[in-house]
Design an enzyme around this catalytic site. Structure first.
Site, PDB file in Angstrom:
ATOM      1  N   ALA A 166       9.212  -3.203   4.070  1.00  0.00           N
ATOM      2  CA  ALA A 166       8.740  -4.595   4.153  1.00  0.00           C
ATOM      3  C   ALA A 166       8.568  -4.985   5.615  1.00  0.00           C
ATOM      4  CB  ALA A 166       9.751  -5.515   3.471  1.00  0.00           C
ATOM      5  N   ALA A 167       7.461  -5.607   5.922  1.00  0.00           N
ATOM      6  CA  ALA A 167       7.196  -6.052   7.292  1.00  0.00           C
ATOM      7  C   ALA A 167       5.948  -6.929   7.263  1.00  0.00           C
ATOM      8  CB  ALA A 167       6.939  -4.851   8.205  1.00  0.00           C
ATOM      9  N   ASN A 179      -1.950   6.842  11.479  1.00  0.00           N
ATOM     10  CA  ASN A 179      -2.921   6.067  10.691  1.00  0.00           C
ATOM     11  C   ASN A 179      -2.915   6.511   9.237  1.00  0.00           C
ATOM     12  OD1 ASN A 179      -3.886   5.960  13.633  1.00  0.00           O
ATOM     13  ND2 ASN A 179      -4.998   4.319  12.634  1.00  0.00           N
ATOM     14  N   TYR A 183       4.596  -7.140  17.062  1.00  0.00           N
ATOM     15  CA  TYR A 183       4.751  -6.187  15.950  1.00  0.00           C
ATOM     16  C   TYR A 183       5.405  -4.898  16.448  1.00  0.00           C
ATOM     17  CZ  TYR A 183       3.374  -2.603  12.535  1.00  0.00           C
ATOM     18  OH  TYR A 183       3.379  -1.551  11.653  1.00  0.00           O
ATOM     19  N   PHE A 192       0.839  -1.207   0.000  1.00  0.00           N
ATOM     20  CA  PHE A 192       0.000   0.000   0.000  1.00  0.00           C
ATOM     21  C   PHE A 192       0.878   1.262   0.000  1.00  0.00           C
ATOM     22  CE2 PHE A 192      -2.008   2.757   3.482  1.00  0.00           C
ATOM     23  CZ  PHE A 192      -2.589   3.644   2.592  1.00  0.00           C
TER      24      PHE A 192
HETATM   25  N1  LIG Z   1      -0.568   1.450   7.023  1.00  0.00           N
HETATM   26  C1  LIG Z   1      -0.280   2.139   8.127  1.00  0.00           C
HETATM   27  O1  LIG Z   1      -1.090   2.953   8.601  1.00  0.00           O
HETATM   28  C2  LIG Z   1       1.043   1.949   8.817  1.00  0.00           C
HETATM   29  C3  LIG Z   1       1.219   2.541  10.080  1.00  0.00           C
HETATM   30  C4  LIG Z   1       2.436   2.386  10.724  1.00  0.00           C
HETATM   31  C5  LIG Z   1       3.466   1.698  10.113  1.00  0.00           C
HETATM   32  N2  LIG Z   1       3.262   1.123   8.908  1.00  0.00           N
HETATM   33  C6  LIG Z   1       4.412   0.424   8.296  1.00  0.00           C
HETATM   34  O2  LIG Z   1       4.542   0.843   6.950  1.00  0.00           O
HETATM   35  C7  LIG Z   1       5.085  -0.222   6.165  1.00  0.00           C
HETATM   36  C8  LIG Z   1       4.204  -0.460   4.942  1.00  0.00           C
HETATM   37  O3  LIG Z   1       2.908  -0.849   5.406  1.00  0.00           O
HETATM   38  P1  LIG Z   1       1.627  -0.974   4.458  1.00  0.00           P
HETATM   39  O4  LIG Z   1       0.470  -0.439   5.204  1.00  0.00           O
HETATM   40  O5  LIG Z   1       1.959  -0.443   3.120  1.00  0.00           O
HETATM   41  O6  LIG Z   1       1.447  -2.556   4.431  1.00  0.00           O
HETATM   42  P2  LIG Z   1       1.548  -3.601   3.222  1.00  0.00           P
HETATM   43  O7  LIG Z   1       1.278  -4.956   3.820  1.00  0.00           O
HETATM   44  O8  LIG Z   1       0.693  -3.157   2.096  1.00  0.00           O
HETATM   45  O9  LIG Z   1       3.073  -3.474   2.797  1.00  0.00           O
HETATM   46  C9  LIG Z   1       4.095  -4.329   3.266  1.00  0.00           C
HETATM   47  C10 LIG Z   1       4.813  -4.875   2.037  1.00  0.00           C
HETATM   48  O10 LIG Z   1       5.938  -5.669   2.465  1.00  0.00           O
HETATM   49  C11 LIG Z   1       5.939  -6.886   1.721  1.00  0.00           C
HETATM   50  N3  LIG Z   1       6.624  -7.873   2.566  1.00  0.00           N
HETATM   51  C12 LIG Z   1       6.193  -8.432   3.721  1.00  0.00           C
HETATM   52  N4  LIG Z   1       7.124  -9.273   4.211  1.00  0.00           N
HETATM   53  C13 LIG Z   1       8.178  -9.239   3.345  1.00  0.00           C
HETATM   54  C14 LIG Z   1       9.440  -9.887   3.298  1.00  0.00           C
HETATM   55  N5  LIG Z   1       9.814 -10.742   4.270  1.00  0.00           N
HETATM   56  N6  LIG Z   1      10.276  -9.629   2.269  1.00  0.00           N
HETATM   57  C15 LIG Z   1       9.918  -8.762   1.279  1.00  0.00           C
HETATM   58  N7  LIG Z   1       8.706  -8.119   1.268  1.00  0.00           N
HETATM   59  C16 LIG Z   1       7.868  -8.363   2.288  1.00  0.00           C
HETATM   60  C17 LIG Z   1       4.486  -7.191   1.463  1.00  0.00           C
HETATM   61  O11 LIG Z   1       4.268  -8.060   0.355  1.00  0.00           O
HETATM   62  C18 LIG Z   1       3.926  -5.792   1.200  1.00  0.00           C
HETATM   63  O12 LIG Z   1       4.043  -5.441  -0.157  1.00  0.00           O
HETATM   64  C19 LIG Z   1       5.202  -1.426   7.089  1.00  0.00           C
HETATM   65  O13 LIG Z   1       6.523  -1.509   7.574  1.00  0.00           O
HETATM   66  C20 LIG Z   1       4.237  -1.070   8.219  1.00  0.00           C
HETATM   67  O14 LIG Z   1       4.593  -1.727   9.423  1.00  0.00           O
HETATM   68  C21 LIG Z   1       2.077   1.210   8.245  1.00  0.00           C
END
Ligand SMILES: NC(=O)c1ccc[n+]([C@@H]2O[C@H](COP(=O)([O-])OP(=O)(O)OC[C@H]3O[C@@H](n4cnc5c(N)ncnc54)[C@H](O)[C@@H]3O)[C@@H](O)[C@H]2O)c1
Length: 309
Positions: A77-78, A173, A144, A11
């Site tokens: 990535a996470a 958020n 997490y 995302f």
């Molecule tokens: N969405 C939010 O509001 C939010 C808030 C705080 C932190 N975050 C952090 O932002 C980052 C992106 O989150 P997002 O909301 O886009 O989620 P998301 O799940 O869409 O993106 C995570 C991406 O990492 C990839 N991934 C997961 N494990 C992997 C691995 N071992 N190797 C390679 N790729 C891997 C997934 O396929 C995915 O494309 C994350 O680190 C998340 O913890 C997001």
């Protein structure tokens, strides 16, 4: 510049990759596609400056090979799920924390200038004190959040010991197009939109007075690029700096759709944070972070995107 984006098919990562590509940078996306999708990158996949590699950040050797010659790494990535991390703590640790350590090792060994690490407001937990400032105590309440906080500490130590510049961005958020309605973050927004589009009223848990700090995904992508380009290091909140109640959010969405449903109220969910809002002055002072999108503008762009999808 040549930048690596881990999690670049997700995302937030896909918006960041688009922003980097549209500024003319070379972009290497590393994503295992566990939750990300190649279709999120459809606007840039044919760009000759963009390479998408399906691989995991858990393999430090292949990761270092992919990062060779890059100027910086955006590490997103996470395993992005609080409940998932509670159910599968080892999986969360390996994807999120081992992944972060591997990215830092690859940066050190390949001589990459800077790593920007996606951290989370989850590190603050439920401690009192608002708005949240980066120097306030943390209280990670899930594997997490522990992995995000430990990742911040690895960043600090790699900067001090090995001279890799690092910045950890604590996102609040984040919302916008391509957000998975099942995600734990701001999932309230895609869920409300889906209900309203289906002609149903939004479902609210509790009295709707709980607040969140919603930040539009394009502002988050821009913050990543600004901190990468600046000299700033350390931990920074990335949010809008505005506190919005779930009731107000529902009212704005109903207004944007020009419908008059009454929200349906359900019992409060246990453990839910009652109020959340960030102080964003540190990021503003350090690298000129200034969110451009109001909640209403971000929501209206998100709705248009969902309607054209
Ligand atoms: N969405 C939010 O509001 C939010 C808030 C705080 C932190 N975050 C952090 O932002 C980052 C992106 O989150 P997002 O909301 O886009 O989620 P998301 O799940 O869409 O993106 C995570 C991406 O990492 C990839 N991934 C997961 N494990 C992997 C691995 N071992 N190797 C390679 N790729 C891997 C997934 O396929 C995915 O494309 C994350 O680190 C998340 O913890 C997001």
């Amino acid at each position: 510049m040549h930048y690596v984006v881990s999690g670049g098919a997700g995302f937030i990562g896909s918006h960041l990759s688009e922003a980097l590509a549209s500024s003319g940078h070379d972009v290497t996306i590393i994503d295992d596609l566990s939750t990300g999708k190649e279709e999120y990158l459809s606007s840039i996949l044919t760009n000759p400056h963009v390479t998408c590699i399906r691989d995991t950040v858990q393999d430090v050797i292949s990761l270092a090979r992919h990062c060779e010659g890059a100027d910086g790494i955006f590490h997103l990535a996470a395993m992005v799920s609080v409940p998932g991390s509670i159910e599968y703590p080892l999986r969360s640790h390996e994807a999120t924390l081992t992944g972060t350590l591997n990215v830092l090792l690859a940066a050190r060994d390949c001589g990459i200038r800077k790593v920007v690490h996606a951290s989370s407001a989850a590190v603050y937990g439920n401690l009192p004190g608002l708005p949240k400032r980066e120097d306030m105590p943390v209280d990670p309440l899930s594997p997490y959040a522990v992995a995000k906080y430990a990742g911040e500490q690895y960043c600090r130590v790699f900067s001090a010991l090995y001279g890799v510049e690092t910045a950890s961005l604590r996102y609040f958020n984040v919302f916008g197009p391509r957000q998975d309605p099942r995600s734990d973050y701001a999932a309230v927004i895609p869920r409300f939109i889906a209900r309203i589009r289906a002609g149903e009223s939004p479902l609210i848990f509790g009295n709707g007075m709980q607040t969140r700090d919603f930040v539009y995904v394009k502002d988050v992508a821009k913050a990543n690029i600004q901190v990468m380009e600046a000299k700033s290091q350390g931990v920074f909140n990335i949010a809008s700096g505005r506190e919005t109640s779930v009731n107000d959010l529902a009212a704005i969405l109903l207004d944007l759709f020009n419908v008059k449903f009454e929200p349906e109220y359900y019992p409060e969910r246990p453990g839910e944070v009652t109020r959340s809002v960030a102080d964003i002055s540190l990021a503003r002072q350090a690298f000129g972070y200034h969110p451009q999108f109001s909640l209403r503008d971000g929501l209206s762009e998100t709705i248009s995107h969902m309607q054209s999808a």
